[in-house]
Design a protein around this motif. Structure first.
Motif, PDB file in Angstrom:
ATOM      1  N   THR A  37       0.842  -1.195   0.000  1.00 43.84           N
ATOM      2  CA  THR A  37       0.000   0.000   0.000  1.00 43.84           C
ATOM      3  C   THR A  37       0.877   1.245   0.000  1.00 43.84           C
ATOM      4  O   THR A  37       1.781   1.368   0.822  1.00 43.84           O
ATOM      5  CB  THR A  37      -0.904   0.045   1.243  1.00 43.84           C
ATOM      6  OG1 THR A  37      -1.712  -1.138   1.290  1.00 43.84           O
ATOM      7  CG2 THR A  37      -1.816   1.270   1.207  1.00 43.84           C
ATOM      8  N   THR A  39       0.045   5.496  -0.423  1.00 48.06           N
ATOM      9  CA  THR A  39      -0.996   6.509  -0.586  1.00 48.06           C
ATOM     10  C   THR A  39      -0.433   7.901  -0.355  1.00 48.06           C
ATOM     11  O   THR A  39       0.541   8.089   0.385  1.00 48.06           O
ATOM     12  CB  THR A  39      -2.163   6.284   0.387  1.00 48.06           C
ATOM     13  OG1 THR A  39      -1.667   6.300   1.731  1.00 48.06           O
ATOM     14  CG2 THR A  39      -2.859   4.965   0.116  1.00 48.06           C
ATOM     15  N   LYS A  41      -1.081  11.120   1.494  1.00 44.05           N
ATOM     16  CA  LYS A  41      -1.870  11.519   2.659  1.00 44.05           C
ATOM     17  C   LYS A  41      -2.145  13.018   2.711  1.00 44.05           C
ATOM     18  O   LYS A  41      -3.083  13.465   3.379  1.00 44.05           O
ATOM     19  CB  LYS A  41      -1.148  11.094   3.939  1.00 44.05           C
ATOM     20  CG  LYS A  41      -0.887   9.606   4.028  1.00 44.05           C
ATOM     21  CD  LYS A  41      -2.165   8.808   4.058  1.00 44.05           C
ATOM     22  CE  LYS A  41      -2.908   8.969   5.370  1.00 44.05           C
ATOM     23  NZ  LYS A  41      -4.095   8.084   5.449  1.00 44.05           N
ATOM     24  N   GLN A  58      -1.063  12.501  -7.785  1.00 38.95           N
ATOM     25  CA  GLN A  58      -1.651  11.167  -7.780  1.00 38.95           C
ATOM     26  C   GLN A  58      -0.542  10.133  -7.836  1.00 38.95           C
ATOM     27  O   GLN A  58       0.528  10.381  -8.397  1.00 38.95           O
ATOM     28  CB  GLN A  58      -2.573  10.970  -8.994  1.00 38.95           C
ATOM     29  CG  GLN A  58      -3.744  11.925  -9.066  1.00 38.95           C
ATOM     30  CD  GLN A  58      -4.793  11.659  -8.008  1.00 38.95           C
ATOM     31  OE1 GLN A  58      -4.936  10.519  -7.552  1.00 38.95           O
ATOM     32  NE2 GLN A  58      -5.532  12.685  -7.616  1.00 38.95           N
ATOM     33  N   ALA A  61      -1.586   2.566  -8.898  1.00 40.04           N
ATOM     34  CA  ALA A  61      -1.913   1.429  -8.029  1.00 40.04           C
ATOM     35  C   ALA A  61      -0.689   0.609  -7.652  1.00 40.04           C
ATOM     36  O   ALA A  61      -0.697  -0.079  -6.626  1.00 40.04           O
ATOM     37  CB  ALA A  61      -2.937   0.533  -8.722  1.00 40.04           C
ATOM     38  N   GLY A  63       2.241   1.906  -6.913  1.00 38.95           N
ATOM     39  CA  GLY A  63       3.088   2.681  -6.027  1.00 38.95           C
ATOM     40  C   GLY A  63       4.426   3.063  -6.631  1.00 38.95           C
ATOM     41  O   GLY A  63       5.339   3.479  -5.910  1.00 38.95           O
ATOM     42  N   LEU A  96       3.738  10.970   1.832  1.00 40.96           N
ATOM     43  CA  LEU A  96       3.443   9.620   1.351  1.00 40.96           C
ATOM     44  C   LEU A  96       3.430   8.642   2.524  1.00 40.96           C
ATOM     45  O   LEU A  96       4.321   8.671   3.380  1.00 40.96           O
ATOM     46  CB  LEU A  96       4.492   9.169   0.338  1.00 40.96           C
ATOM     47  CG  LEU A  96       4.457   9.800  -1.057  1.00 40.96           C
ATOM     48  CD1 LEU A  96       5.554   9.197  -1.918  1.00 40.96           C
ATOM     49  CD2 LEU A  96       3.106   9.589  -1.718  1.00 40.96           C
ATOM     50  N   TYR A  98       3.092   4.415   3.580  1.00 43.46           N
ATOM     51  CA  TYR A  98       3.333   3.092   3.008  1.00 43.46           C
ATOM     52  C   TYR A  98       3.642   2.114   4.128  1.00 43.46           C
ATOM     53  O   TYR A  98       3.766   2.496   5.299  1.00 43.46           O
ATOM     54  CB  TYR A  98       4.495   3.152   2.007  1.00 43.46           C
ATOM     55  CG  TYR A  98       5.692   3.925   2.512  1.00 43.46           C
ATOM     56  CD1 TYR A  98       6.690   3.331   3.255  1.00 43.46           C
ATOM     57  CD2 TYR A  98       5.799   5.295   2.245  1.00 43.46           C
ATOM     58  CE1 TYR A  98       7.779   4.048   3.729  1.00 43.46           C
ATOM     59  CE2 TYR A  98       6.881   6.035   2.704  1.00 43.46           C
ATOM     60  CZ  TYR A  98       7.865   5.401   3.449  1.00 43.46           C
ATOM     61  OH  TYR A  98       8.931   6.131   3.917  1.00 43.46           O
ATOM     62  N   THR A 170       5.859   6.721   6.904  1.00 43.53           N
ATOM     63  CA  THR A 170       5.583   7.909   6.106  1.00 43.53           C
ATOM     64  C   THR A 170       6.899   8.605   5.773  1.00 43.53           C
ATOM     65  O   THR A 170       7.912   8.416   6.454  1.00 43.53           O
ATOM     66  CB  THR A 170       4.672   8.918   6.843  1.00 43.53           C
ATOM     67  OG1 THR A 170       5.345   9.375   8.024  1.00 43.53           O
ATOM     68  CG2 THR A 170       3.331   8.307   7.189  1.00 43.53           C
TER      69      THR A 170
END
Length: 211
Positions: A37, A39, A41, A58, A61, A63, A96, A98, A170
């Protein structure tokens, strides 16, 4: 060339500052390994090239591809322009998140936009990346010499890279995008692509496991 007749900006990409020895020794490079994962944040913006609400970040998917777009980024020179038109910048602070046990670096970068540069003029765009709390930088530069008119898509790879710190889930990635045109007397433009309405900086991320 009127400001209202165009869409905004462009930019980026080569040469990078080396990662520190202490940072390198804390991680073991492992090809094709990514967190399950990744993302975004949060993102904050500061600069003449990115008024509030005009930049977007963005991540895909997998990463491994980060995409930053600017919709109000225009650099232009020539009669009727001012110093504030000749150079633009945007500093993004990207948070970020993860899975624990990983770190990442920015690798190949591609910049896409529109440029109208006459003979004798030159546009230059740079993208500089660093991590909050770390000393290393990765820098990419692209050159847009005249004579040219139309969309551009330029890529660059760094010679050296800096890695995010180990020991957390992060990292704060800072991106500073700058573009300018010289000389300023000639009519020239770097702006968003006329079809997409954006200047796009796509950044490949490489992941590795920490020791």
């Amino acid at each position: 060339m009127k400001l209202l007749s165009v869409l905004p900006f462009v930019a980026s990409l080569v040469a990078a500052a080396p990662s520190s020895e202490s940072l390198t020794s804390r991680a073991l490079s492992t090809p094709n390994v990514t967190p399950s994962t990744v993302t975004v944040k949060g993102v904050s913006l500061l600069g003449s090239g990115c008024p509030a609400g005009t930049a977007d970040v963005q991540i895909d998917a997998t990463g491994t591809l980060l995409e930053v777009t600017f919709s109000e980024y225009i650099i232009q020179t020539g009669p009727g322009t001012r110093a504030s038109d000749w150079r633009k910048n945007c500093k993004l602070t990207i948070n970020l998140a993860y899975n624990e046990g990983f770190q990442f670096a920015t690798l190949a970068t591609e910049m896409r936009g529109f440029a109208q540069i006459p003979k004798g003029s030159r546009g230059t765009c740079t993208n500089v990346f660093d991590f909050t709390g770390e000393s290393g930088q990765t820098q990419y530069s692209i050159s847009l010499p005249g004579e040219r008119e139309g969309p551009f898509s330029l890529k660059a790879d760094p010679d050296l890279v800096s890695w995010s710190p180990c020991g957390g889930t992060t990292a704060i990635l800072n991106q500073n995008t700058q573009c300018n045109i010289s000389p300023t007397q000639s009519q020239a433009l770097i702006a968003v692509d006329r079809i997409s309405g954006k200047i796009t900086v796509s950044v490949s991320l490489e992941w590795r496991k920490c020791r």
